[in-house]
Motif scaffolding. Sequence first.
Motif: not given
Length: 235
Positions: A6, A8, A101-105, A109, A125, A127-128, A130
């Motif tokens: 996934c 982000g 996934c938008e933002g952070d999973p 999410g 995962v 990260p993204g 937020p």
Amino acid sequence: MARVICIGLGPGDPDLMSVRAHRLLAGARIVAYFRKAGRPGQARRMVEGLIPEDAEEWPMEYPVTTEIPLGDPAYNAALAPFYADWAARLAAAPHDVIVLCEGDPFFYGSFMHLHSRLPRDQVEVVPGIPGMAGCWTATGQPITWGDDVLTVLPATLPQAELARRIRDTDALVAMKIGRNLPRLRAALAEAGRLQDAWLVEHGTMPAERVRPLAGVEGPVPYFSIVLVHGRGRRP
């Protein structure tokens, strides 16, 4: 064994996606993403033109979104088998699956509901940023100063609980606005913070809009966040 990865995507602007997320997406053979039936899905829109032409797309269509209240047992009854089914399908994929996934999973999410059902050695995962970080940057003001305490809350809470938590914090991020905006406005007014609140719609996206919440009437988009900036210690 194929992996489920996934990524982000960050707050909305594709330029704010991490280098790792972009590299994984560019090499994807299967791309999965959540969406409401009949809609393209926000995560899918964010990566328009970035998915390899030969990649398979697996839209995961929610059986229900806002048609049933969150507290209704029918809501979980519909979503639990949906997540279980897709976790099994992703785990059995012939190649690595990149899930958008938008933002952070791991921050509100939907992917977290798949993650809890997948074998831990098969899932990764990335990260993204937020969405709230993109929104407070859009206001041009720091969200916290010095020793400010920041509270992040869902506007789905009862009004009394919203008001209590607003009173008890220095800075605020309110998410899951939508139809809950009237209750959130009332709670902010009750806590004496309505005049300090900002509404950010579609933060970092082409349709971004920033305005004081007190002057907003009518419905707001799903991708909206309400902010109250801290006023803490400064040199």
